[in-house]
Design an enzyme around this catalytic site. Structure first.
Site, short mmCIF file in Angstrom:
data_model
loop_
_atom_site.label_atom_id
_atom_site.label_comp_id
_atom_site.label_asym_id
_atom_site.label_seq_id
_atom_site.Cartn_x
_atom_site.Cartn_y
_atom_site.Cartn_z
N LYS A 94 49.05 26.18 17.10
CA LYS A 94 48.87 27.04 17.48
C LYS A 94 50.83 28.12 17.67
O LYS A 94 51.60 26.98 17.26
CB LYS A 94 48.88 27.01 19.06
CG LYS A 94 48.36 27.77 20.24
CD LYS A 94 46.71 28.01 20.06
CE LYS A 94 46.60 29.02 21.19
NZ LYS A 94 44.55 28.94 20.78
N GLY A 194 38.43 34.65 36.34
CA GLY A 194 39.16 35.68 35.48
C GLY A 194 38.22 36.34 34.32
O GLY A 194 36.98 35.50 33.68
N VAL A 195 37.84 37.38 34.45
CA VAL A 195 37.13 38.23 33.87
C VAL A 195 37.62 39.28 32.93
O VAL A 195 37.08 40.48 32.46
CB VAL A 195 35.41 39.07 34.30
CG1 VAL A 195 35.05 38.09 35.99
CG2 VAL A 195 36.94 40.02 35.78
N GLY A 196 38.02 38.85 31.87
CA GLY A 196 38.77 39.09 30.67
C GLY A 196 38.16 39.02 30.03
O GLY A 196 36.04 38.79 30.32
N ASN A 197 38.39 39.01 28.51
CA ASN A 197 37.50 39.00 27.13
C ASN A 197 36.25 38.03 27.80
O ASN A 197 35.11 37.98 27.20
CB ASN A 197 37.87 38.61 25.80
CG ASN A 197 38.53 40.04 25.32
OD1 ASN A 197 38.42 40.75 26.02
ND2 ASN A 197 40.01 39.86 25.51
N VAL A 198 36.73 36.40 27.68
CA VAL A 198 35.86 35.88 27.69
C VAL A 198 34.78 35.44 28.66
O VAL A 198 33.86 35.86 29.16
CB VAL A 198 36.16 34.53 27.49
CG1 VAL A 198 35.14 33.38 27.87
CG2 VAL A 198 37.24 34.16 26.69
#
Ligand code: NAD
Length: 367
Positions: A94, A194-198
């Site tokens: 990473k 959390g409503v981001g990309n995923v």
């Protein structure tokens, strides 16, 4: 981020870097510094027994360099086990770039970072993580072939997040099957943190399956967008962990499962996309087991993204990525059973499978 600031007492106890408590036998750590662009980055290569270390680059405004080091070490170690348990011929690595992606990221900086990745001759292959977009991977590809997650128009696999979300959805369904005897999500109350990309893509799968979805995020505009699009309910209460839900799906940052949250949680299942959800893998894994909360290990069910970017390295197609991601359902069930029969946490059960695969390959490589 999920890292701590260390007191001078803690720093004294850490001793040299090889004894750092997150070091965990990392093969190589590369500090990248460039005065011209202001680039400060760290590449962590945890383990390459199964193959080249593949893992995304995160750009984050860390409070200090220790915090960045701690984050990259934990994340690259996690990638080793994620790829191993997913059956991929990839090692764990990473990278983190220190800085505010919204203000400090530019093409020159990304190209300079790409040249550091290139200098490792393929031992580390990068992809997207927080603060990165597919376009950034495309820019890096101009400098090095050791980058994945590039645009589909350039022959890549595109944004991995929807595939990650699909794998998480499989993990949630398997968890319901195990806990309730059916994987039907109709009427199940699910909190997506959390409503981001995923998170957003997961909300779509859940609402299509008839679940009642509650959402939280630190950005109001994202909440309104996702609520309007999928009919999800924005949680308005004061204590998010106290929500009356069946399933908690962490899809933001790590370390949200700790003594405080476990003492409050009413959910009987935890299954989400965030990396490093357990603040303390051993202690909090055991606490969940004692409380009878089913925990689907993060590195097992959020592997859809790495399966998808591996398509570019191993040369398989989208249909094969989806088939492998769907198999997360079966693996999750196997790990729950193993946890029960061996009396160990689900996290440990998944870890044991990963460790065994690496050890077997290590012995083969020595022959
Ligand atoms: P993202 O940045 O697109 O989304 C994260 C969301 O969480 C953002 O909307 C952010 O505002 C929100 N957030 C931050 N702090 C919060 C808090 N305290 N409470 C509620 N919401 C909060 O990132 P992403 O790509 O969706 O990734 C989400 C998580 O999944 C990360 O931990 C990431 O490492 C992990 N993950 C992502 C992928 C992938 O394919 N993108 C693959 C594996 C794991």
């Amino acid at each position: 981020m999920n890292a701590e600031i260390f007191t001078s007492e803690q720093m004294k106890k850490m001793g040299p870097i090889f004894n750092h408590f997150s070091f965990d036998n990392h093969e190589q750590i590369v500090f990248c510094n460039d005065e011209d662009t202001g680039l400060k980055a760290i590449i962590g290569i945890h383990n390459t027994v199964l193959g080249p270390a593949l893992g995304g680059t995160r750009m984050w405004n860390y409070q200090n360099e220790w915090e960045a080091l701690y984050d990259v070490l934990r994340l690259s170690r996690g990638m080793t086990f994620k790829s191993a348990v997913a059956g991929l011929d990839l090692g764990g690595g990473k990278a983190v770039i220190i800085g505010d992606a919204k203000k400090q990221k530019n093409d020159k900086l990304m190209k300079r970072f790409a040249s550091f990745v290139h200098s490792l001759s393929g031992k580390y292959i990068t992809a997207e993580d927080i603060g990165m977009e597919t376009r950034d991977m495309d820019i890096m590809k101009e400098v090095t072939p050791y980058v994945s997650g590039i645009s589909e128009s350039l022959g890549g696999s595109g944004n991995p997040s929807p595939v990650t979300a699909y794998g998480v959805f499989m993990g949630i369904k398997a968890s319901c099957n195990y806990k309730y005897g059916s994987d039907n999500l109709e009427g199940k109350k699910v909190w997506v943190q959390g409503v981001g990309n995923v998170g957003e893509s997961l909300v779509e799968h859940l609402t299509n399956a008839g679940a009642q979805v509650f959402i939280t995020d630190i950005f109001e505009d994202k909440l309104i967008k996702v609520s309007n699009k999928y009919g999800a309910t924005i949680y308005k209460g004061l204590d998010v962990f106290n929500q009356n839900v069946d399933i908690y799906a962490p899809c933001a940052l790590g370390a949200t499962i700790n003594e405080y949250s476990i003492s409050k949680l009413k959910a009987s299942i935890i299954a989400g996309g965030a990396n490093n959800q357990l603040e303390d893998e051993d202690k909090h894994g055991k606490l969940l087991k004692e409380k009878g909360i089913i925990y689907a290990p993060d590195f097992l069910i959020n592997a859809g993204g790495i399966i998808n970017v591996n398509a570019e390295v191993a040369g398989y197609d989208r249909a094969e990525s989806i088939r492998r991601t769907e198999n997360i359902y079966n693996t999750t069930l196997e790990i729950f059973k193993l946890s029960d029969t061996e009396g160990i946490t689900t996290h440990q059960a998944a870890l044991n499978i990963a460790l065994k695969r690496i050890e077997n390959r290590r012995k083969e490589n020595l022959k």
